[in-house]
Design an enzyme around this catalytic site. Structure first.
Site, PDB file in Angstrom:
ATOM      1  CG  ASP A 132      -2.017  -0.942   1.238  1.00 34.88           C
ATOM      2  OD1 ASP A 132      -2.257  -1.583   0.206  1.00 34.88           O
ATOM      3  OD2 ASP A 132      -2.688  -1.069   2.284  1.00 34.88           O
ATOM      4  NE  ARG A 182      -4.574  -1.670  -4.226  1.00 35.03           N
ATOM      5  CZ  ARG A 182      -4.124  -1.915  -2.980  1.00 35.03           C
ATOM      6  NH1 ARG A 182      -3.870  -0.932  -2.146  1.00 35.03           N
ATOM      7  NH2 ARG A 182      -3.930  -3.146  -2.570  1.00 35.03           N
TER       8      ARG A 182
HETATM    9  C1  LIG Z   1      -9.022  -1.186  -3.239  1.00 42.43           C
HETATM   10  C2  LIG Z   1      -8.529   0.120  -2.737  1.00 42.43           C
HETATM   11  C3  LIG Z   1      -7.238   0.230  -2.248  1.00 42.43           C
HETATM   12  C4  LIG Z   1      -6.746   1.462  -1.804  1.00 42.43           C
HETATM   13  N1  LIG Z   1      -5.423   1.577  -1.412  1.00 42.43           N
HETATM   14  C5  LIG Z   1      -4.947   2.799  -1.093  1.00 42.43           C
HETATM   15  C6  LIG Z   1      -3.562   2.995  -0.795  1.00 42.43           C
HETATM   16  O1  LIG Z   1      -2.748   2.073  -0.799  1.00 42.43           O
HETATM   17  N2  LIG Z   1      -3.149   4.257  -0.496  1.00 42.43           N
HETATM   18  C7  LIG Z   1      -4.012   5.334  -0.485  1.00 42.43           C
HETATM   19  O2  LIG Z   1      -3.566   6.448  -0.227  1.00 42.43           O
HETATM   20  N3  LIG Z   1      -5.310   5.152  -0.750  1.00 42.43           N
HETATM   21  C8  LIG Z   1      -5.803   3.934  -1.052  1.00 42.43           C
HETATM   22  N4  LIG Z   1      -7.138   3.801  -1.339  1.00 42.43           N
HETATM   23  C9  LIG Z   1      -8.075   4.918  -1.057  1.00 42.43           C
HETATM   24  C10 LIG Z   1      -8.143   5.891  -2.219  1.00 42.43           C
HETATM   25  O3  LIG Z   1      -6.952   6.603  -2.324  1.00 42.43           O
HETATM   26  C11 LIG Z   1      -9.295   6.894  -2.014  1.00 42.43           C
HETATM   27  O4  LIG Z   1      -9.062   7.605  -0.833  1.00 42.43           O
HETATM   28  C12 LIG Z   1     -10.649   6.249  -1.925  1.00 42.43           C
HETATM   29  O5  LIG Z   1     -10.793   5.192  -2.805  1.00 42.43           O
HETATM   30  C13 LIG Z   1     -11.727   7.307  -2.228  1.00 42.43           C
HETATM   31  O6  LIG Z   1     -11.628   7.751  -3.542  1.00 42.43           O
HETATM   32  P1  LIG Z   1     -12.614   7.248  -4.700  1.00 42.43           P
HETATM   33  O7  LIG Z   1     -11.849   7.226  -5.982  1.00 42.43           O
HETATM   34  O8  LIG Z   1     -13.169   5.931  -4.301  1.00 42.43           O
HETATM   35  O9  LIG Z   1     -13.773   8.294  -4.835  1.00 42.43           O
HETATM   36  P2  LIG Z   1     -14.256   9.519  -3.921  1.00 42.43           P
HETATM   37  O10 LIG Z   1     -13.591  10.739  -4.445  1.00 42.43           O
HETATM   38  O11 LIG Z   1     -14.181   9.217  -2.466  1.00 42.43           O
HETATM   39  O12 LIG Z   1     -15.756   9.507  -4.300  1.00 42.43           O
HETATM   40  C14 LIG Z   1     -16.188   9.877  -5.610  1.00 42.43           C
HETATM   41  C15 LIG Z   1     -17.631   9.494  -5.800  1.00 42.43           C
HETATM   42  O13 LIG Z   1     -17.764   8.070  -5.692  1.00 42.43           O
HETATM   43  C16 LIG Z   1     -18.992   7.755  -5.088  1.00 42.43           C
HETATM   44  N5  LIG Z   1     -18.760   6.991  -3.844  1.00 42.43           N
HETATM   45  C17 LIG Z   1     -17.629   6.983  -3.106  1.00 42.43           C
HETATM   46  N6  LIG Z   1     -17.755   6.154  -2.056  1.00 42.43           N
HETATM   47  C18 LIG Z   1     -18.974   5.628  -2.123  1.00 42.43           C
HETATM   48  C19 LIG Z   1     -19.711   4.700  -1.319  1.00 42.43           C
HETATM   49  N7  LIG Z   1     -19.194   4.134  -0.237  1.00 42.43           N
HETATM   50  N8  LIG Z   1     -20.976   4.400  -1.702  1.00 42.43           N
HETATM   51  C20 LIG Z   1     -21.530   4.984  -2.783  1.00 42.43           C
HETATM   52  N9  LIG Z   1     -20.888   5.866  -3.579  1.00 42.43           N
HETATM   53  C21 LIG Z   1     -19.640   6.173  -3.252  1.00 42.43           C
HETATM   54  C22 LIG Z   1     -19.699   9.044  -4.801  1.00 42.43           C
HETATM   55  O14 LIG Z   1     -20.509   9.357  -5.882  1.00 42.43           O
HETATM   56  C23 LIG Z   1     -18.560  10.047  -4.723  1.00 42.43           C
HETATM   57  O15 LIG Z   1     -18.948  11.341  -5.010  1.00 42.43           O
HETATM   58  C24 LIG Z   1      -7.618   2.585  -1.811  1.00 42.43           C
HETATM   59  C25 LIG Z   1      -8.912   2.484  -2.324  1.00 42.43           C
HETATM   60  C26 LIG Z   1      -9.364   1.283  -2.786  1.00 42.43           C
HETATM   61  C27 LIG Z   1     -10.752   1.222  -3.363  1.00 42.43           C
END
Ligand SMILES: Cc1cc2nc3c(=O)[nH]c(=O)nc-3n(C[C@H](O)[C@H](O)[C@H](O)COP(=O)(O)OP(=O)(O)OC[C@H]3O[C@@H](n4cnc5c(N)ncnc54)[C@H](O)[C@@H]3O)c2cc1C
Length: 305
Positions: A132, A182
């Site tokens: 990560d 990723r």
């Molecule tokens: C598998 C995975 C691994 C990750 N690993 C890391 C890592 O190693 N390091 C790191 O810094 N970050 C990691 N992250 C977190 C990532 O960086 C983001 O902080 C997180 O995914 C939120 O960004 P987003 O792209 O999902 O969308 P966001 O900007 O949070 O959301 C955008 C839109 O998506 C929709 N949405 C978001 N969440 C939901 C929900 N729960 N239910 C319904 N709609 C929703 C909404 O419409 C929202 O407006 C990881 C995320 C995932 C999914």
């Protein structure tokens, strides 16, 4: 308001006192919907259920910012035990790790040594381990270690964050390793000196990284819950004729479960990141920062018997 609540939850995520108290509620939260359980064994039925639907998993033993060498070594052994348990079951799952949980903040040598132990066992059992990405101050060391480890072991990947200005250059630097990457937006609070802070800019950079990684032919995980990014990826791979076995979508356990299944039904590879353990506080606060309504997942867990 969104930015305020994001900052507030990210601020709370670093509070050691609250983290300590949260561990005491861990068991209740673990019965909820955002982590797989308090130990790896409790995750197995959830992994089996997802696997039955054709969905893959990566498990992560919760914990970060370890400053005690004994604890870092215990975390390493826990990771090794998990890989060995995966190998003796018929479940399909990879493993994710945070280098600060393996002692990166104590010394890079300790984190390297612990990762080597993990990757020895992971190679034997053919389990991919993804490192990560944590906050920006650890990015350089993480990428340095990733390079060293990838030169020794095939089954190791890492994460690149779209909010960091440096990420496109980092991806270019890693190209010769044909890395498994990723791609995420980034979950930590970073200053405007090192990271984009506007949603539109982060999305734009995310798109550039997706294109670069896919065009280079390397396996790509697009980890997001954002429909806009999912739709962009689908359209891009379609227009470029990129095969579905060159990439996957990843989402967090308990989030957007309907979308996960829809993507799978459309023929895309889908992987769920399933955390487990009692050190859930920092992880959960970062999820609240992204979407405050995620609190309902935890409350369900706390009231379930
Ligand atoms: C598998 C995975 C691994 C990750 N690993 C890391 C890592 O190693 N390091 C790191 O810094 N970050 C990691 N992250 C977190 C990532 O960086 C983001 O902080 C997180 O995914 C939120 O960004 P987003 O792209 O999902 O969308 P966001 O900007 O949070 O959301 C955008 C839109 O998506 C929709 N949405 C978001 N969440 C939901 C929900 N729960 N239910 C319904 N709609 C929703 C909404 O419409 C929202 O407006 C990881 C995320 C995932 C999914």
């Amino acid at each position: 308001m969104d930015a305020l609540s994001r900052d507030f939850f990210l601020f709370l995520s670093k509070n050691r006192g609250l983290n300590f108290m949260a561990k005491r509620w861990g068991k209740s939260l673990a019965t909820g919907n955002i982590i797989g359980g308090i130990d790896f064994e409790s995750c197995i039925p959830h992994i089996e259920q997802l696997n039955k639907k054709g969905i893959q998993v990566t498990v992560d033993h919760l914990g970060e910012f370890v400053m005690d060498e004994t604890v870092a070594r215990e975390r390493t052994q826990e990771c090794i035990r998990t890989i060995q348990t995966i190998a003796t079951n018929t479940i399909q799952t990879q493993v994710s790790v945070k280098l600060t949980s393996l002692g990166l903040d104590i010394s890079q040598d300790l984190a390297r040594e612990n990762m080597q132990k993990i990757l020895e066992v992971a190679s034997k059992h053919q389990v991919l381990v993804t490192i990560d990405m944590e906050n920006e101050s650890r990015c350089e060391a993480t990428l340095e270690l990733f390079r060293e480890l990838k030169e020794q072991y095939d089954l190791v990947g890492t994460v690149i964050q779209a909010y960091l200005y440096r990420s496109e250059e980092d991806l270019a630097q890693l190209d010769d390793l044909s890395p498994f990457i990723r791609l995420v937006k980034g979950a930590y609070k970073e200053s405007a000196q090192v990271a984009h802070t506007e949603k539109a800019d982060i999305r734009e950079n995310f798109k550039q990284l997706i294109k670069r990684q896919l065009n280079s032919g390397h396996y790509t995980a697009v980890a997001t819950h954002d429909d806009y990014m999912v739709d962009f990826t689908k359209e891009y791979v379609r227009s470029q004729g990129i095969p579905k076995d060159q990439f996957e979508f990843q989402m967090l356990y308990g989030m957007r479960t309907k979308t996960q299944q829809e993507l799978k039904d459309e023929g895309y590879n889908v992987r769920i990141y399933m955390p487990y353990g009692d050190d859930w506080y920092g992880y959960f606060m970062r999820r609240l920062a992204e979407k405050p309504s995620n609190i309902s997942f935890a409350l369900k867990g706390l009231t379930k018997k």
